[in-house]
Design a protein around this motif. Structure first.
Motif, PDB file in Angstrom:
ATOM      1  N   GLY A   1     -11.446 -12.598 -29.579  1.00  0.00           N
ATOM      2  CA  GLY A   1     -12.059 -12.757 -30.891  1.00  0.00           C
ATOM      3  C   GLY A   1     -13.285 -11.885 -31.058  1.00  0.00           C
ATOM      4  O   GLY A   1     -13.468 -10.904 -30.343  1.00  0.00           O
ATOM      5  N   LEU A   2     -14.144 -12.276 -31.978  1.00  0.00           N
ATOM      6  CA  LEU A   2     -15.343 -11.492 -32.289  1.00  0.00           C
ATOM      7  C   LEU A   2     -16.432 -12.415 -32.810  1.00  0.00           C
ATOM      8  O   LEU A   2     -16.181 -13.261 -33.671  1.00  0.00           O
ATOM      9  CB  LEU A   2     -15.027 -10.419 -33.336  1.00  0.00           C
ATOM     10  N   VAL A   3     -17.642 -12.250 -32.280  1.00  0.00           N
ATOM     11  CA  VAL A   3     -18.788 -13.088 -32.656  1.00  0.00           C
ATOM     12  C   VAL A   3     -19.955 -12.183 -33.013  1.00  0.00           C
ATOM     13  O   VAL A   3     -20.170 -11.147 -32.374  1.00  0.00           O
ATOM     14  CB  VAL A   3     -19.182 -14.022 -31.490  1.00  0.00           C
ATOM     15  N   LYS A   4     -20.718 -12.575 -34.030  1.00  0.00           N
ATOM     16  CA  LYS A   4     -21.962 -11.867 -34.328  1.00  0.00           C
ATOM     17  C   LYS A   4     -23.129 -12.798 -34.085  1.00  0.00           C
ATOM     18  O   LYS A   4     -23.028 -14.016 -34.265  1.00  0.00           O
ATOM     19  CB  LYS A   4     -21.983 -11.364 -35.779  1.00  0.00           C
TER      20      LYS A   4
ATOM     21  N   TYR B   1     -20.189  -9.353 -30.195  1.00  0.00           N
ATOM     22  CA  TYR B   1     -19.597  -9.600 -28.888  1.00  0.00           C
ATOM     23  C   TYR B   1     -18.102  -9.826 -29.073  1.00  0.00           C
ATOM     24  O   TYR B   1     -17.679 -10.498 -30.020  1.00  0.00           O
ATOM     25  CB  TYR B   1     -20.229 -10.830 -28.227  1.00  0.00           C
ATOM     26  N   THR B   2     -17.320  -9.257 -28.151  1.00  0.00           N
ATOM     27  CA  THR B   2     -15.871  -9.382 -28.276  1.00  0.00           C
ATOM     28  C   THR B   2     -15.270  -9.800 -26.934  1.00  0.00           C
ATOM     29  O   THR B   2     -15.979 -10.318 -26.065  1.00  0.00           O
ATOM     30  CB  THR B   2     -15.265  -8.069 -28.807  1.00  0.00           C
ATOM     31  N   ASN B   3     -13.985  -9.557 -26.744  1.00  0.00           N
ATOM     32  CA  ASN B   3     -13.231 -10.095 -25.610  1.00  0.00           C
ATOM     33  C   ASN B   3     -13.922  -9.901 -24.262  1.00  0.00           C
ATOM     34  O   ASN B   3     -14.370  -8.807 -23.923  1.00  0.00           O
ATOM     35  CB  ASN B   3     -11.842  -9.468 -25.553  1.00  0.00           C
ATOM     36  N   MET B   4     -14.041 -11.014 -23.492  1.00  0.00           N
ATOM     37  CA  MET B   4     -14.603 -11.038 -22.147  1.00  0.00           C
ATOM     38  C   MET B   4     -16.058 -10.574 -22.101  1.00  0.00           C
ATOM     39  O   MET B   4     -16.519  -9.994 -21.117  1.00  0.00           O
ATOM     40  CB  MET B   4     -13.757 -10.214 -21.170  1.00  0.00           C
ATOM     41  N   GLN B   5     -16.792 -10.858 -23.172  1.00  0.00           N
ATOM     42  CA  GLN B   5     -18.226 -10.582 -23.187  1.00  0.00           C
ATOM     43  C   GLN B   5     -18.995 -11.896 -23.330  1.00  0.00           C
ATOM     44  O   GLN B   5     -18.547 -12.820 -24.010  1.00  0.00           O
ATOM     45  CB  GLN B   5     -18.590  -9.637 -24.335  1.00  0.00           C
ATOM     46  N   TYR B   6     -20.165 -11.947 -22.674  1.00  0.00           N
ATOM     47  CA  TYR B   6     -21.015 -13.128 -22.719  1.00  0.00           C
ATOM     48  C   TYR B   6     -22.005 -13.020 -23.875  1.00  0.00           C
ATOM     49  O   TYR B   6     -22.427 -11.929 -24.255  1.00  0.00           O
ATOM     50  CB  TYR B   6     -21.824 -13.258 -21.430  1.00  0.00           C
ATOM     51  N   PHE B   7     -22.412 -14.174 -24.395  1.00  0.00           N
ATOM     52  CA  PHE B   7     -23.509 -14.203 -25.359  1.00  0.00           C
ATOM     53  C   PHE B   7     -24.217 -15.546 -25.244  1.00  0.00           C
ATOM     54  O   PHE B   7     -23.725 -16.480 -24.617  1.00  0.00           O
ATOM     55  CB  PHE B   7     -23.012 -13.938 -26.795  1.00  0.00           C
TER      56      PHE B   7
ATOM     57  N   LEU C   1     -21.750   2.925 -36.613  1.00  0.00           N
ATOM     58  CA  LEU C   1     -20.292   3.044 -36.725  1.00  0.00           C
ATOM     59  C   LEU C   1     -19.668   3.357 -35.360  1.00  0.00           C
ATOM     60  O   LEU C   1     -18.656   2.756 -34.975  1.00  0.00           O
ATOM     61  CB  LEU C   1     -19.925   4.136 -37.733  1.00  0.00           C
ATOM     62  N   ILE C   2     -20.272   4.280 -34.639  1.00  0.00           N
ATOM     63  CA  ILE C   2     -19.739   4.655 -33.323  1.00  0.00           C
ATOM     64  C   ILE C   2     -19.843   3.490 -32.341  1.00  0.00           C
ATOM     65  O   ILE C   2     -18.913   3.212 -31.576  1.00  0.00           O
ATOM     66  CB  ILE C   2     -20.480   5.896 -32.789  1.00  0.00           C
ATOM     67  N   LYS C   3     -20.976   2.792 -32.376  1.00  0.00           N
ATOM     68  CA  LYS C   3     -21.161   1.642 -31.489  1.00  0.00           C
ATOM     69  C   LYS C   3     -20.149   0.542 -31.780  1.00  0.00           C
ATOM     70  O   LYS C   3     -19.629  -0.113 -30.866  1.00  0.00           O
ATOM     71  CB  LYS C   3     -22.589   1.101 -31.644  1.00  0.00           C
ATOM     72  N   LEU C   4     -19.823   0.350 -33.045  1.00  0.00           N
ATOM     73  CA  LEU C   4     -18.900  -0.717 -33.430  1.00  0.00           C
ATOM     74  C   LEU C   4     -17.461  -0.446 -33.001  1.00  0.00           C
ATOM     75  O   LEU C   4     -16.646  -1.364 -32.973  1.00  0.00           O
ATOM     76  CB  LEU C   4     -18.959  -0.950 -34.938  1.00  0.00           C
ATOM     77  N   LEU C   5     -17.154   0.790 -32.681  1.00  0.00           N
ATOM     78  CA  LEU C   5     -15.801   1.093 -32.196  1.00  0.00           C
ATOM     79  C   LEU C   5     -15.473   0.284 -30.942  1.00  0.00           C
ATOM     80  O   LEU C   5     -14.317  -0.070 -30.702  1.00  0.00           O
ATOM     81  CB  LEU C   5     -15.660   2.586 -31.890  1.00  0.00           C
ATOM     82  N   ASP C   6     -16.505  -0.004 -30.134  1.00  0.00           N
ATOM     83  CA  ASP C   6     -16.288  -0.764 -28.901  1.00  0.00           C
ATOM     84  C   ASP C   6     -16.328  -2.266 -29.128  1.00  0.00           C
ATOM     85  O   ASP C   6     -15.983  -3.042 -28.236  1.00  0.00           O
ATOM     86  CB  ASP C   6     -17.355  -0.402 -27.866  1.00  0.00           C
ATOM     87  N   LYS C   7     -16.740  -2.684 -30.324  1.00  0.00           N
ATOM     88  CA  LYS C   7     -16.942  -4.111 -30.575  1.00  0.00           C
ATOM     89  C   LYS C   7     -15.909  -4.714 -31.519  1.00  0.00           C
ATOM     90  O   LYS C   7     -15.406  -5.808 -31.296  1.00  0.00           O
ATOM     91  CB  LYS C   7     -18.341  -4.324 -31.175  1.00  0.00           C
ATOM     92  N   TYR C   8     -15.634  -3.994 -32.595  1.00  0.00           N
ATOM     93  CA  TYR C   8     -14.815  -4.570 -33.646  1.00  0.00           C
ATOM     94  C   TYR C   8     -13.332  -4.390 -33.359  1.00  0.00           C
ATOM     95  O   TYR C   8     -12.908  -3.356 -32.858  1.00  0.00           O
ATOM     96  CB  TYR C   8     -15.159  -3.928 -35.000  1.00  0.00           C
TER      97      TYR C   8
END
Length: 350
Positions: free
Chosen positions: A184-187, A203-209, A285-292
């Protein structure tokens, strides 16, 4: 509660002046004018730290330390010598008896307070570690050795599901868990007094928050919300302590995680402070490629308002900037997504 200091000193002027320094530094102070009296006061006062002269009538400082080190309730209390004697033999004798530090007379106020602060912090660190070990050894999580990674352990845990736009935690709520996203995806975001939102991270798959509040044992300083339907694990404090105590490699992974996150935050602050709207938009935009979540290569499915809040600009400014990027053939834009056409050129945007 103020920390308690026992000061054992036979010189009235030194005793009174030192006691005054300690009281001004918000310590609760008891004094004794010789070693024998000092031992008696220590047993009733139970100080957090002892400051003791060496050369005294009736019982010298070495004798005081020797007696107190054999008294169970006092044996672990930090002990600092005040002395005009600095020869190697005396220092060695004191250390062999268990002294924690020496301060040479005459001394600066700051030198005394630094020494006390250093010793008290060591005691606090030891007590925290002891408490954690006690907690670990007395919970159902005590046998957590030989875990290859924490994800392997969590695979057996309950999975919590949050629907799109559902809040996971709110600012000001006490932190009880560390969160790991299964999918999933969390902000995470902050809102000002006018209700304007600034997205601090995704934060997305297999990431801590949620770990900043978790580590500091303080309420959450931001909000979190699921952007899409999200499944995640909740890890309690007892669990993470047990896992880290028995698996040092996982502790190193967490340290690396925190260090990487700190670097990202600093980079974001520098970008926000010094970069133009165009550059901030391009880098985001570039950073979000790894998140979204993406449907195809270099595609980001994100709402305009979330993107604007990620950059910290008005939605209108974002729309104008995206239009410029489209005209420059850096991106393609639809109502639901943004596709980056030329990453190298986008990285060079000023």
């Amino acid at each position: 509660m103020n920390k308690k200091v026992l000061l054992i000193e036979d010189d009235p002027a030194v005793r009174e002046n030192t006691a005054e320094i300690l009281e001004l530094a918000n310590f609760s102070v008891q004094t004794a004018n010789n070693g024998r009296e000092g031992v008696t006061v220590a047993k009733s006062f139970i100080p957090d730290i002892i400051i003791c002269d060496i050369l005294m009538p009736e019982l010298d400082g070495f004798g005081v330390l020797q007696i107190l080190s054999k008294t169970p309730v006092l044996e672990h209390i930090p002990f600092i010598f005040l002395t005009a004697k600095t020869n190697h033999e005396d220092l060695r004798k004191g250390m062999e008896l268990g002294a924690d530090d020496y301060i040479k007379k005459p001394f600066e106020e700051s030198e005394l307070l630094r020494a006390i602060d250093s010793r008290l912090k060591r005691v606090e660190a030891f007590e925290v570690k002891k408490k954690f070990k006690f907690s670990t050894n007395n919970t159902k999580y005590k046998s957590l050795g030989n875990i290859k990674n924490i994800e392997h352990y969590l695979a057996k845990k309950k999975v919590y599901t949050y629907k799109k736009n559902e809040t996971i935690y709110c600012q000001g709520i006490q932190s009880n868990h560390l969160y790991l996203i299964k999918n999933g995806l969390v902000k995470t975001y902050k809102s000002n007094e006018l209700g304007k939102e600034f997205i601090t991270s995704y934060y997305t798959n297999m990431q801590y928050f949620g770990y900043a509040s978790f580590v500091k044992h303080t309420p959450h300083f931001e909000n979190s919300k699921a952007i899409v339907n999200t499944q995640l694990y909740k890890i309690s404090k007892e669990e993470i302590i047990a896992v880290i105590n028995d698996n040092n490699h996982i502790l190193y992974n967490f340290i690396d995680l925190l260090a990487s996150d700190l670097i990202d935050i600093k980079k974001q602050l520098i970008t926000t402070a010094y970069s133009s709207v165009r550059r901030r938009t391009a880098l985001t935009l570039i950073k979000l490629l790894d998140k979204y979540p993406t449907k195809s290569t270099n595609e980001i499915s994100i709402s305009r308002i979330n993107l604007a809040n990620s950059i910290g600009i008005a939605k209108e400014s974002l729309i104008r900037t995206l239009h410029d990027f489209k005209e420059e053939k850096l991106i393609k834009v639809t109502t639901k997504s943004i596709t980056i056409i030329d990453i190298p050129k986008l990285l060079k945007v000023n």
